[in-house]
Design a protein around this motif. Structure first.
Motif, PDB file in Angstrom:
ATOM      1  N   GLY A 127       0.789  -1.222   0.000  1.00 18.87           N
ATOM      2  CA  GLY A 127       0.000   0.000   0.000  1.00 18.87           C
ATOM      3  C   GLY A 127       0.818   1.268   0.000  1.00 18.87           C
ATOM      4  O   GLY A 127       0.265   2.370   0.138  1.00 18.87           O
ATOM      5  N   SER A 128       2.150   1.131  -0.163  1.00 14.97           N
ATOM      6  CA  SER A 128       3.054   2.290  -0.315  1.00 14.97           C
ATOM      7  C   SER A 128       2.979   3.270   0.852  1.00 14.97           C
ATOM      8  O   SER A 128       3.145   4.475   0.682  1.00 14.97           O
ATOM      9  N   TYR A 129       2.781   2.753   2.061  1.00 10.08           N
ATOM     10  CA  TYR A 129       2.578   3.636   3.210  1.00 10.08           C
ATOM     11  C   TYR A 129       3.733   4.608   3.431  1.00 10.08           C
ATOM     12  O   TYR A 129       3.518   5.763   3.837  1.00 10.08           O
ATOM     13  N   ALA A 130       4.949   4.158   3.170  1.00  8.94           N
ATOM     14  CA  ALA A 130       6.113   4.994   3.464  1.00  8.94           C
ATOM     15  C   ALA A 130       6.200   6.221   2.573  1.00  8.94           C
ATOM     16  O   ALA A 130       6.928   7.174   2.890  1.00  8.94           O
ATOM     17  N   TYR A 131       5.454   6.238   1.470  1.00 10.87           N
ATOM     18  CA  TYR A 131       5.517   7.335   0.504  1.00 10.87           C
ATOM     19  C   TYR A 131       4.389   8.351   0.697  1.00 10.87           C
ATOM     20  O   TYR A 131       4.327   9.340  -0.039  1.00 10.87           O
ATOM     21  N   LEU A 132       3.505   8.111   1.654  1.00  5.34           N
ATOM     22  CA  LEU A 132       2.305   8.918   1.774  1.00  5.34           C
ATOM     23  C   LEU A 132       2.380   9.868   2.974  1.00  5.34           C
ATOM     24  O   LEU A 132       2.995   9.562   3.995  1.00  5.34           O
ATOM     25  N   SER A 133       1.702  11.003   2.842  1.00  8.00           N
ATOM     26  CA  SER A 133       1.598  11.949   3.945  1.00  8.00           C
ATOM     27  C   SER A 133       0.610  11.426   4.983  1.00  8.00           C
ATOM     28  O   SER A 133      -0.164  10.496   4.729  1.00  8.00           O
ATOM     29  N   ARG A 134       0.623  12.039   6.148  1.00  5.50           N
ATOM     30  CA  ARG A 134      -0.339  11.644   7.180  1.00  5.50           C
ATOM     31  C   ARG A 134      -1.766  11.820   6.670  1.00  5.50           C
ATOM     32  O   ARG A 134      -2.610  10.946   6.899  1.00  5.50           O
TER      33      ARG A 134
ATOM     34  N   ARG B  93      -6.827   9.256   4.821  1.00  4.42           N
ATOM     35  CA  ARG B  93      -7.859   9.110   3.796  1.00  4.42           C
ATOM     36  C   ARG B  93      -7.955   7.660   3.329  1.00  4.42           C
ATOM     37  O   ARG B  93      -9.070   7.121   3.166  1.00  4.42           O
ATOM     38  N   ILE B  94      -6.829   7.020   3.111  1.00  4.09           N
ATOM     39  CA  ILE B  94      -6.810   5.612   2.708  1.00  4.09           C
ATOM     40  C   ILE B  94      -7.461   4.750   3.787  1.00  4.09           C
ATOM     41  O   ILE B  94      -8.267   3.849   3.495  1.00  4.09           O
ATOM     42  N   ALA B  95      -7.111   4.994   5.041  1.00  2.00           N
ATOM     43  CA  ALA B  95      -7.677   4.206   6.140  1.00  2.00           C
ATOM     44  C   ALA B  95      -9.194   4.340   6.174  1.00  2.00           C
ATOM     45  O   ALA B  95      -9.929   3.348   6.319  1.00  2.00           O
ATOM     46  N   ARG B  96      -9.688   5.563   6.034  1.00  2.00           N
ATOM     47  CA  ARG B  96     -11.127   5.782   6.076  1.00  2.00           C
ATOM     48  C   ARG B  96     -11.833   5.108   4.903  1.00  2.00           C
ATOM     49  O   ARG B  96     -12.909   4.508   5.061  1.00  2.00           O
ATOM     50  N   LEU B  97     -11.244   5.206   3.719  1.00  4.66           N
ATOM     51  CA  LEU B  97     -11.836   4.564   2.549  1.00  4.66           C
ATOM     52  C   LEU B  97     -11.874   3.048   2.707  1.00  4.66           C
ATOM     53  O   LEU B  97     -12.860   2.399   2.337  1.00  4.66           O
ATOM     54  N   ALA B  98     -10.793   2.479   3.246  1.00  4.58           N
ATOM     55  CA  ALA B  98     -10.741   1.031   3.427  1.00  4.58           C
ATOM     56  C   ALA B  98     -11.858   0.568   4.357  1.00  4.58           C
ATOM     57  O   ALA B  98     -12.577  -0.396   4.062  1.00  4.58           O
ATOM     58  N   VAL B  99     -12.010   1.247   5.480  1.00  7.80           N
ATOM     59  CA  VAL B  99     -13.056   0.874   6.427  1.00  7.80           C
ATOM     60  C   VAL B  99     -14.437   1.073   5.809  1.00  7.80           C
ATOM     61  O   VAL B  99     -15.331   0.232   5.960  1.00  7.80           O
ATOM     62  N   GLN B 100     -14.603   2.158   5.085  1.00  6.56           N
ATOM     63  CA  GLN B 100     -15.908   2.484   4.488  1.00  6.56           C
ATOM     64  C   GLN B 100     -16.360   1.428   3.495  1.00  6.56           C
ATOM     65  O   GLN B 100     -17.559   1.115   3.406  1.00  6.56           O
ATOM     66  N   HIS B 101     -15.422   0.856   2.746  1.00  2.00           N
ATOM     67  CA  HIS B 101     -15.791  -0.049   1.650  1.00  2.00           C
ATOM     68  C   HIS B 101     -15.559  -1.524   1.971  1.00  2.00           C
ATOM     69  O   HIS B 101     -15.844  -2.373   1.120  1.00  2.00           O
ATOM     70  N   ALA B 102     -15.093  -1.826   3.176  1.00  2.07           N
ATOM     71  CA  ALA B 102     -14.778  -3.218   3.523  1.00  2.07           C
ATOM     72  C   ALA B 102     -15.970  -3.988   4.046  1.00  2.07           C
ATOM     73  O   ALA B 102     -15.876  -5.211   4.228  1.00  2.07           O
ATOM     74  N   GLY B 103     -17.083  -3.314   4.291  1.00  2.00           N
ATOM     75  CA  GLY B 103     -18.236  -4.022   4.831  1.00  2.00           C
ATOM     76  C   GLY B 103     -17.935  -4.585   6.200  1.00  2.00           C
ATOM     77  O   GLY B 103     -17.435  -3.887   7.087  1.00  2.00           O
TER      78      GLY B 103
ATOM     79  N   ALA C 246       6.401   4.513  10.813  1.00  2.00           N
ATOM     80  CA  ALA C 246       6.969   5.817  10.469  1.00  2.00           C
ATOM     81  C   ALA C 246       8.328   5.936  11.146  1.00  2.00           C
ATOM     82  O   ALA C 246       8.676   5.144  12.035  1.00  2.00           O
ATOM     83  N   LEU C 247       9.094   6.956  10.741  1.00  2.00           N
ATOM     84  CA  LEU C 247      10.456   7.110  11.239  1.00  2.00           C
ATOM     85  C   LEU C 247      10.517   7.470  12.721  1.00  2.00           C
ATOM     86  O   LEU C 247      11.413   7.029  13.435  1.00  2.00           O
TER      87      LEU C 247
END
Length: 296
Positions: free
Chosen positions: A45-52, A57-67, A77-78
């Motif tokens: 999921g390329s977490y190391a390349y993403l801003s907080r 946003r990714i976390a919220r979308l995952a929960v929203q669409h995972a049923g 993180a560092l």
């Protein structure tokens, strides 16, 4: 939640931002297939390349669409400060668990890694999976360190990087680690090429890259392993040996991203620069391979 098949999807994005629609479709695809959990913001999921903000946003979308499928969110993180903030974001987004790798620029000591997990686990209200991935973090856990960390509150699983290829040696490896950790802490294998062997040797979970894109083929492997069909689980995995070879040569992220592009599941490009999907002859080879393997 920390047993069975945990599928780790891509976070499709370009320099313009996250492709939210494509990500939502990937999550819904996994939920429909019936995976046991979804691992958002893992290495795939390329977490190391993403801003907080992007990670939230990714976390919220995952929960929203995972049923009803539980979502586990990566919080590596560092700095410990940032890990704590990401843990809070994951919990407020509705994640049912978190995944923590000891990310660093300076090589960490065992005591520093223990202190990281000690600090983070005491702030959690959800269970944590220890992410042991020396290929990306360049930190190698000893079994003794795993044993210390597994005693901490809220630690529920250990994601190991692989097992020996010989079934007997794999079983010994799992038994050695199991002897040092509490029974309630599960052991999950990653490194998809090792999955069948690890599951047959006693791992309770498979933390899978390929399942994040092609869940049905991964489900066939793990359900056979869970049913005691050792030979069939191994056969299904061995059938994918050409794909595992590409993972080893080019990295599972690049191969998976390219496969997603080829199958029209995401737009091209879908990786954060400077990382790129495969091109040229190897891309065509992968396209032919996917057709031959009949994965969809």
């Amino acid at each position: 939640m920390f047993s069975g098949l945990s599928a780790f999807p891509l976070s499709p994005l370009s320099e313009a931002g996250i492709d939210e629609a494509a990500f939502a479709r990937l999550i819904e695809r996994l939920a429909t297939a019936g995976v046991d959990s979804i691992g958002a913001l893992g290495s795939t999921g390329s977490y190391a390349y993403l801003s907080r903000h992007e990670r939230l946003r990714i976390a919220r979308l995952a929960v929203q669409h995972a049923g009803d499928v539980p979502v586990v969110v990566g919080i590596g993180a560092l700095r410990t400060r940032d890990v704590l903030e990401l843990a809070q974001d994951a919990q407020t987004s509705g994640a049912r668990g978190v995944l923590l790798a000891p990310v660093s620029y300076q090589k960490l000591s065992d005591d520093e890694v223990f202190d990281l997990f000690d600090t983070v686990t005491r702030s959690l209200s959800v269970p944590l999976c220890v992410y042991d991935n020396p290929a990306t973090t360049h930190f190698e856990f000893s079994d003794e360190l795993h044993g210390r960390i597994a005693q901490l509150p809220n630690v529920a699983s250990i994601k190991i990087p692989g097992v020996p290829t010989a079934p007997g040696a794999a079983q010994v490896r799992i038994e050695q680690l199991r002897a040092l950790i509490p029974r309630h802490v599960t052991i999950g294998v990653s490194g998809d090429a090792f999955a069948a062997t690890g599951l047959n040797a006693g791992c309770e979970a498979w933390y899978s890259v390929i399942a994040g894109l092609f869940p049905q083929i991964a489900l066939a492997i793990i359900r056979n392993a869970q049913a005691g069909s050792v030979e069939e689980a191994s056969r299904l995995s061995e059938r994918l040996a050409p794909l595992w070879a590409l993972f080893l040569q080019y990295g599972s992220l690049r191969v998976t991203a390219t496969a997603a592009e080829l199958r029209g599941l995401v737009s091209r490009p879908c990786l954060p620069l400077p990382v790129k999907s495969l091109h040229g002859d190897v891309r065509q080879r992968l396209a032919s391979m996917l057709d031959e393997l009949e994965v969809a």
